[in-house]
Design a protein around this motif. Structure first.
Motif, PDB file in Angstrom:
ATOM      1  N   LYS A  96       0.802  -1.227   0.000  1.00 23.73           N
ATOM      2  CA  LYS A  96       0.000   0.000   0.000  1.00 23.73           C
ATOM      3  C   LYS A  96       0.837   1.281   0.000  1.00 23.73           C
ATOM      4  CE  LYS A  96      -4.323  -1.736   1.955  1.00 23.73           C
ATOM      5  NZ  LYS A  96      -5.281  -1.675   3.091  1.00 23.73           N
ATOM      6  N   PRO A  97       1.924   1.350   0.784  1.00 29.98           N
ATOM      7  CA  PRO A  97       2.724   2.594   0.734  1.00 29.98           C
ATOM      8  C   PRO A  97       3.436   2.791  -0.603  1.00 29.98           C
ATOM      9  CG  PRO A  97       3.176   1.322   2.736  1.00 29.98           C
ATOM     10  CD  PRO A  97       2.413   0.426   1.815  1.00 29.98           C
ATOM     11  N   TYR A  98       3.443   1.758  -1.441  1.00 35.19           N
ATOM     12  CA  TYR A  98       4.174   1.829  -2.716  1.00 35.19           C
ATOM     13  C   TYR A  98       3.228   1.572  -3.884  1.00 35.19           C
ATOM     14  CZ  TYR A  98       7.484   0.775   1.000  1.00 35.19           C
ATOM     15  OH  TYR A  98       8.168   0.766   2.182  1.00 35.19           O
ATOM     16  N   ARG A  99       2.016   2.137  -3.796  1.00 32.06           N
ATOM     17  CA  ARG A  99       1.001   1.882  -4.805  1.00 32.06           C
ATOM     18  C   ARG A  99       1.464   2.286  -6.204  1.00 32.06           C
ATOM     19  NH1 ARG A  99      -2.336  -2.104  -3.865  1.00 32.06           N
ATOM     20  NH2 ARG A  99      -3.703  -1.797  -2.080  1.00 32.06           N
ATOM     21  N   ALA A 100       2.107   3.443  -6.316  1.00 32.15           N
ATOM     22  CA  ALA A 100       2.544   3.919  -7.637  1.00 32.15           C
ATOM     23  C   ALA A 100       3.476   2.906  -8.290  1.00 32.15           C
ATOM     24  CB  ALA A 100       3.233   5.275  -7.504  1.00 32.15           C
ATOM     25  N   THR A 101       4.427   2.393  -7.510  1.00 32.53           N
ATOM     26  CA  THR A 101       5.349   1.387  -8.047  1.00 32.53           C
ATOM     27  C   THR A 101       4.608   0.099  -8.396  1.00 32.53           C
ATOM     28  OG1 THR A 101       7.127   2.298  -6.690  1.00 32.53           O
ATOM     29  CG2 THR A 101       7.467   0.091  -7.578  1.00 32.53           C
ATOM     30  N   PHE A 102       3.667  -0.299  -7.557  1.00 29.33           N
ATOM     31  CA  PHE A 102       2.893  -1.525  -7.797  1.00 29.33           C
ATOM     32  C   PHE A 102       2.143  -1.434  -9.124  1.00 29.33           C
ATOM     33  CE2 PHE A 102      -0.897  -4.156  -7.473  1.00 29.33           C
ATOM     34  CZ  PHE A 102      -0.404  -5.345  -6.954  1.00 29.33           C
TER      35      PHE A 102
END
Length: 588
Positions: free
Chosen positions: A22-28
């Motif tokens: 969740k804290p890395y949604r953009a990367t996901f």
């Protein structure tokens, strides 16, 4: 035993792992987009190659040939760029997730009850915090996203095949169930194999760590051959667990290769028959495209099986880590009272306690200690002396009764503030692989080097520390292995001294030190216990005789209480203990 061992895959567990992204949604989402683009770019070139054969080469169109080749080169560059970004950021996401999970795991373990560590293997916990974490990272870097990318590629390939030539597509699809069934069997077999692998890895880690830590005992009692034999047995089990996975791989991948080769043969045969029957050489390009596309269809399927193994190992590791994260083994820290200025008066009121339910070790003990008093606790091994210390620090919670400090029940204090006012010097001293100064201050920013040195001078150990190479910057190595037991004890005593506690506990702190070190500690004891509540568990008469009060324990009960002189006047347990243990020391 893993209760989910029979499942080929646990999607609920995967969803829980994915929540850590969740804290890395953009990367996901970026990695997911790269996976989609890869599937499109990968299929484009076989299609373009078919056009090169059927349109440019067959019709000898040089301009079209050049244009198609340039487009193919551009597609290759785009595919390579996507692949680089996909690989890097999938790994970056995996490392970021395991960083967060490892922090959560370590933070949770640091708040567990001592009872949890009493029943848990250190080697297993280390495996969970290190080896299993890497497996969780591989879920993203080598498992989940790679599988998704390959599945998308397969779907696009199947769609293109149907569009280009549905008859040849059906030939390929007819073979596909065989490979899918083999893959399914392979996945289920590998799940059980990897569970066994992780269990054996944890077992061998635990065994090696214990033997290295206790190597002195191993060598003193000539256990080298016996322990080596045990290690060989464990190592053999570890090898067999891994060979089981190798055996499954050695069966599956050759089968997959055979199926793929048969499919290519069928494509060439039926494609050529179609061309001969229709007289249209334009189908040759389709045959070339189908050969490449079928490889692109079967290769991901084989890779998915391989990556699924990685995913399975990551899921098994995640399940083990989440088992620890879900463990509810905490001291209830709901107290709101801050123990800022404690006088040190405390009392036990009908306290009952058991380490194991139903096996009580303290049977309703009661006693009071006034502020500034020095109380000695004596009794045979297992009488409950150290248990009192554990309960006062709230390493364990009592079953019933009350423990009060300055009239306030200890549950009402916040754990951090309570323990900051109690200092303990144990017989078995633990030092970190760090400098002497850091082992004394424990990197408390409020304890300066000057304060440490001043405290050392006050209790007479500055000269000893100053004589070490580097003085206070001397690294004592793991568990303080560079120092003698007496020197480690002095460091531990100084650690307690600089914390300026309201209650000082010496748990048999001088039982294993040399005479010189004991003299230093006795001098320090006099300084630090002055006007401070102190609890001393000791086997040596000199310390006990100076106590304001002696608590005599037997089998979890307080059987006598009084001064040394008062207790000797009676005919109770203390006098018998004194005659059996201390009289010879006093007359020596």
């Amino acid at each position: 035993m893993d209760t989910n061992q029979g499942k080929a895959f646990d999607f609920k567990l995967l969803r829980r792992v994915v929540t850590y992204t969740k804290p890395y949604r953009a990367t996901f989402y970026g990695v997911s987009l790269a996976a989609i683009l890869l599937s499109v770019f990968a299929v484009a070139n076989p299609v373009l190659l078919g056009r090169v054969v059927d349109e440019a080469i067959t019709h000898k169109d040089g301009t079209l040939l050049l244009n198609l080749v340039l487009i193919m080169v551009a597609v290759y560059f785009a595919e390579v760029t996507c692949q680089v970004l996909f690989t890097y950021f999938a790994n970056w996401l995996g490392e970021s997730v395991i960083k967060d999970v490892r922090i959560a795991l370590f933070e949770r373990m640091m708040r567990f009850k001592m009872q949890y560590f009493d029943t848990s293997s250190v080697g297993v916990l280390v495996t969970r915090a290190v080896g299993d974490m890497q497996r969780i990272g591989e879920i993203f870097s080598q498992g989940f996203f790679v599988i998704v990318a390959d599945l998308l590629k397969m779907l696009v390939v199947m769609g293109v095949m149907l569009y280009m030539n549905w008859k040849m597509a059906l030939i390929v699809f007819a073979v596909l169930p065989i490979l899918l069934y083999a893959t399914r069997l392979f996945q289920r077999a590998m799940k059980g194999a990897f569970i066994e692998v992780r269990a054996q890895v944890a077992q061998i880690n635990s065994f090696v760590q214990e033997r290295i830590t206790g190597m002195k005992i191993v060598q003193l009692f000539h256990r080298e051959d016996i322990e080596f034999q045990k290690f060989e047995e464990i190592n053999e089990k570890h090898k067999k667990a891994w060979l089981r996975t190798v055996w499954y791989n050695s069966i599956f991948f050759p089968v997959a290769e055979i199926v793929g080769s048969i499919t290519i043969g069928l494509i060439v045969y039926f494609g050529a028959r179609q061309s001969v029957a229709s007289g249209d050489v334009g189908t040759f390009g389709a045959v070339f495209s189908f050969i490449l596309l079928s490889s692109m269809l079967f290769r991901p399927l084989r890779q998915i099986a391989d990556k699924f193994n990685t995913l399975q190992m990551g899921m098994v590791a995640a399940n083990r880590v989440f088992t620890i994260l879900d463990t509810d083994s905490f001291i209830n820290d709901t107290g709101s009272v801050e123990a800022k200025e404690l006088k040190g008066q405390f009392s036990f009121q009908d306290v009952r306690f058991s380490y194991i339910e139903g096996e009580e070790v303290l049977h309703g003990i009661s006693f009071d200690v006034q502020a500034g008093e020095t109380i000695a606790i004596v009794g045979a091994t297992g009488a409950g002396k150290s248990t009192i210390i554990n309960l006062l620090n709230r390493f364990y919670d009592i079953d019933s009764g009350k423990i009060l400090i300055d009239g306030t029940e200890i549950r009402d204090f916040s754990l951090k503030s309570l323990r900051s006012k109690i200092a303990v010097v144990l017989q078995d001293v633990f030092l970190f692989a760090d400098t002497v100064g850091n082992n004394i201050s424990l990197k408390n920013p409020t304890v300066t080097k000057e304060m440490v040195a001043e405290a050392a001078r006050a209790i007479g150990v500055h000269d000893f520390i100053d004589s070490l190479p580097g003085g206070y910057d001397f690294n004592v190595k793991e568990r303080g292995g560079m120092l003698s037991s007496g020197q480690r004890q002095l460091i531990s005593f100084l650690r307690a001294y600089v914390s300026n506690p309201s209650i000082l506990i010496l748990d048999e702190a001088t039982s294993s030190v040399d005479t010189y070190s004991e003299q230093l500690i006795q001098k320090a004891t006099e300084n630090i216990t002055k006007d401070r509540t102190s609890i001393i568990i000791a086997h040596r008469l000199a310390t006990i005789k100076k106590a304001d009060k002696i608590l005599v324990m037997e089998a979890g009960n307080v059987v006598e209480m009084g001064t040394h002189t008062e207790l000797l006047k009676g005919e109770g347990y203390y006098k018998k203990l004194y005659e059996a243990q201390f009289m010879e020391e006093e007359t020596a």
